[in-house]
Scaffold this motif. Structure first.
Motif, short mmCIF file in Angstrom:
data_model
loop_
_atom_site.label_atom_id
_atom_site.label_comp_id
_atom_site.label_asym_id
_atom_site.label_seq_id
_atom_site.Cartn_x
_atom_site.Cartn_y
_atom_site.Cartn_z
N GLY A 182 -17.11 -16.56 -4.45
CA GLY A 182 -17.15 -15.64 -3.75
C GLY A 182 -15.97 -14.73 -3.77
O GLY A 182 -15.28 -14.86 -4.68
N SER A 183 -15.65 -13.84 -2.50
CA SER A 183 -14.66 -12.88 -2.78
C SER A 183 -13.41 -13.48 -1.47
O SER A 183 -13.76 -13.80 -0.74
N PHE A 184 -12.25 -13.19 -2.10
CA PHE A 184 -11.16 -13.33 -1.33
C PHE A 184 -10.23 -12.21 -1.23
O PHE A 184 -10.16 -11.03 -2.04
N ILE A 185 -9.27 -12.38 -0.15
CA ILE A 185 -8.28 -11.43 0.04
C ILE A 185 -7.19 -11.42 -1.02
O ILE A 185 -6.46 -12.32 -1.20
N SER A 186 -6.86 -10.03 -1.65
CA SER A 186 -5.84 -10.02 -2.50
C SER A 186 -4.36 -10.22 -2.04
O SER A 186 -4.62 -10.18 -0.66
N ALA A 187 -3.44 -10.38 -2.58
CA ALA A 187 -2.13 -10.35 -2.17
C ALA A 187 -1.57 -9.07 -1.99
O ALA A 187 -2.26 -8.11 -2.52
N PRO A 188 -0.81 -8.59 -0.96
CA PRO A 188 -0.32 -7.40 -0.83
C PRO A 188 0.39 -6.66 -2.23
O PRO A 188 0.87 -7.49 -2.91
N PRO A 189 0.13 -5.70 -2.46
CA PRO A 189 0.72 -4.96 -3.31
C PRO A 189 2.35 -5.26 -3.65
O PRO A 189 2.95 -5.26 -2.77
N GLU A 190 2.70 -5.85 -4.86
CA GLU A 190 3.96 -6.28 -5.11
C GLU A 190 5.00 -4.93 -5.38
O GLU A 190 6.13 -4.85 -5.04
N PHE A 191 4.27 -4.18 -6.21
CA PHE A 191 4.97 -2.82 -6.52
C PHE A 191 4.51 -1.71 -5.63
O PHE A 191 3.19 -1.45 -5.38
N THR A 192 5.30 -0.70 -5.17
CA THR A 192 4.70 0.23 -4.12
C THR A 192 3.65 1.09 -5.11
O THR A 192 4.11 1.36 -6.04
N ASN A 193 2.56 1.36 -4.33
CA ASN A 193 1.40 2.06 -4.86
C ASN A 193 1.80 3.52 -4.65
O ASN A 193 1.44 4.04 -3.60
N VAL A 194 2.56 4.25 -5.49
CA VAL A 194 3.07 5.52 -5.09
C VAL A 194 1.84 6.46 -5.08
O VAL A 194 2.14 7.39 -3.76
N LYS A 195 0.91 6.40 -5.73
CA LYS A 195 0.09 7.47 -5.26
C LYS A 195 -0.85 7.48 -4.07
O LYS A 195 -1.01 8.41 -3.29
#
Lengths: 126, 126, 126, 126
Positions: free
Chosen positions: D72-85
Motif C-alpha cells: 500500500g501507500s504510506f506518508i513520507s517523512a517531512p522534507p529534510e532539506f528545504t524545498n526552495v522551489k
DNA sequence: GTGGTCTAGACCACA
DNA sequence: GTGGTCTAGACCACT
C-alpha cells in the motif's frame, strides 16, 4: 431630465428611448410638448448627437414622438386604439417577472400590494 | 424543449439563458435534474456548441446551473436566501410594465386579475 | 505589461485575469484608467482576441473592470463594501500557505516579517 | 476523513491531493502512517478508483506518499532539506493574498494576528 | 462520454 | 475605432 449610465450594458440610445417612454407613460411629458432639440439634448446628456438622433428616430418609429420639420420633435398623443401587440408583449414579460419574484420567495400579498400601488399612482396621474 | 429565434435582436445565448431561467422558475425543471450536454443541446437547437457553452456558463454564474466535470450540468437548488439585487431589479421592471399597460388603456382590475392568476399558478406548482 | 506562459497548466485567460487583479490590487493600475483594447492586448500578448475578451469579461463580472460600449474597458473603483466571500476565501488560502511554509521548516519570525513588509508596502501605495 | 465537493470547479483528484497535503502539513497524518488503499478510498469518497489512483500518483510524485508494492501507500517523512522551489512559490502566493486582503480593506493588525495564530497552531502540533 | 480552452475568421452594433 | 456574437474545428483534461 434623466441620467445616462455610461457603464451600463444597455446601449446609450436605448437608455434614452426607455427614459422617454417612461416619462411619457407616467405622464411627466404631456401630449404636444416640445422635447429638446438633438443638439440641446446632446449637450444636456453629454453624449454624441448621432446617438440622440438614433434615439429620437426610434421614438418616432414607435409613435412616441412626432417631428415637424424645422420646428423640432414633440410628444405624440396616447394611442387611441389599444396596441394589441405591445400589450401582449407586456403581459408576457409580466408573467416572467411574477414567476421570478415568486421563485425568489416573494409573497403573493407583497406582489399584489406593489401592483395595486403602482396602478393607483398611474390612475392619479391621468 | 424550446425554440430559438435566429432573427431576434436578442443574442442566441441570451435566449437560451432566459428560456432556462423561465423553465426553472416555473418549476418545469427541478433541482438536480440533468440538462442536455453541450453537444446534445447544440444539435437540438442547431447552433454551435460554443454558443451553448456560453449560455451554460452564464447560467452557472447566476447560480441556476451547477456543473460536475466529466458528468454534465445540473439544475441548482432554489436560492436559500433572497437575492435582494435580483428582486429589486424585478420590481423596477414590474413598475415599468404596469405603467405601460395602464398607458395603453388596460384597467387596474384586468392587471390585478392577471397577477393574481399567475401568483396562484406559481404557488400550485410548488 | 506582463508575460503569458503558454506552457503553464493554467489557462491563458486565467493568467490574464490574475495578472490584472495583481496589478489592480497592488495599485499599479488606478481607478478609471483605460486598459488596452481587446485587439491591442491580443497583439501585445500574441493570443487570439477571443481569449482576451474572455479574460476581460471575467474581470468585468468580478467587478475589476467596467466597459463602455464603443469606448473600451476601464479599471473599476475599489470595492466600497468588503466582499465577505472573497475575504474568507483568501483567509482560507492564507491558512494553507502558512501551514505549508511551517511544514517546510520556515520560522514564525521569517513569515511574520514577510507579512509585515508586504502590508507596509501595500499601505504605502495607497 | 474529508469531503469531496463534486460541484466544485476544482478537479476531484486535485481536491484529494490538496486535502492530503493539508492533513500532512498540519500533522494529522504522521510519517509512515498507512493511507487507505485505492479501493477503500474510492468507496469512502464515492468516486471512481481511477480518480483516486491519479491523486495517489500525484502525491507520490510530489514526495508526500511512498508506495510499497503489495502493501500500500504510506506518508513520507517531512522534507529534510528545504524545498526552495516550493517555498518560493508559497511566498509568491502569500504576497498576492496579502495584497488582495489589504485591497479589500482588511487591516494590517487583523492579518498579522491571523498569521500569528496559525503559526502558533502549527508549532503546537509539531 | 463530459466540459474547458483556444484559434481563425466573419459579421454586427454602437459611439 | 470599440466590444459583442457566432461559427467551425481542433485539442485537452477529467470521469
Amino acid at each position: 431630465m434623466f441620467q445616462i449610465d455610461l457603464k451600463s450594458r444597455k446601449a446609450i440610445y436605448e437608455q434614452i428611448v426607455d427614459n422617454f417612454k417612461r416619462l411619457i407613460s407616467t405622464g411627466v411629458l404631456k401630449k404636444d410638448e416640445k422635447v429638446p432639440s438633438i443638439r440641446e439634448m446632446a449637450k444636456i446628456l453629454a453624449v454624441n448627437p448621432n446617438t440622440i438622433q438614433k434615439a429620437y428616430r426610434e421614438l418616432e418609429n414607435q409613435n412616441y414622438f412626432y417631428t415637424i420639420l424645422g420646428q423640432g420633435s414633440f410628444i405624440s398623443a396616447p394611442p387611441e386604439f389599444t396596441n394589441v401587440k405591445e400589450i401582449r408583449a407586456n403581459y408576457g414579460n409580466l408573467k416572467t417577472i411574477i414567476n421570478e419574484l415568486m421563485f425568489f420567495g416573494e409573497s403573493e400579498e407583497d406582489i399584489l400590494e406593489f401592483v395595486r400601488k403602482e396602478c393607483a399612482n398611474s390612475i392619479k396621474r391621468n
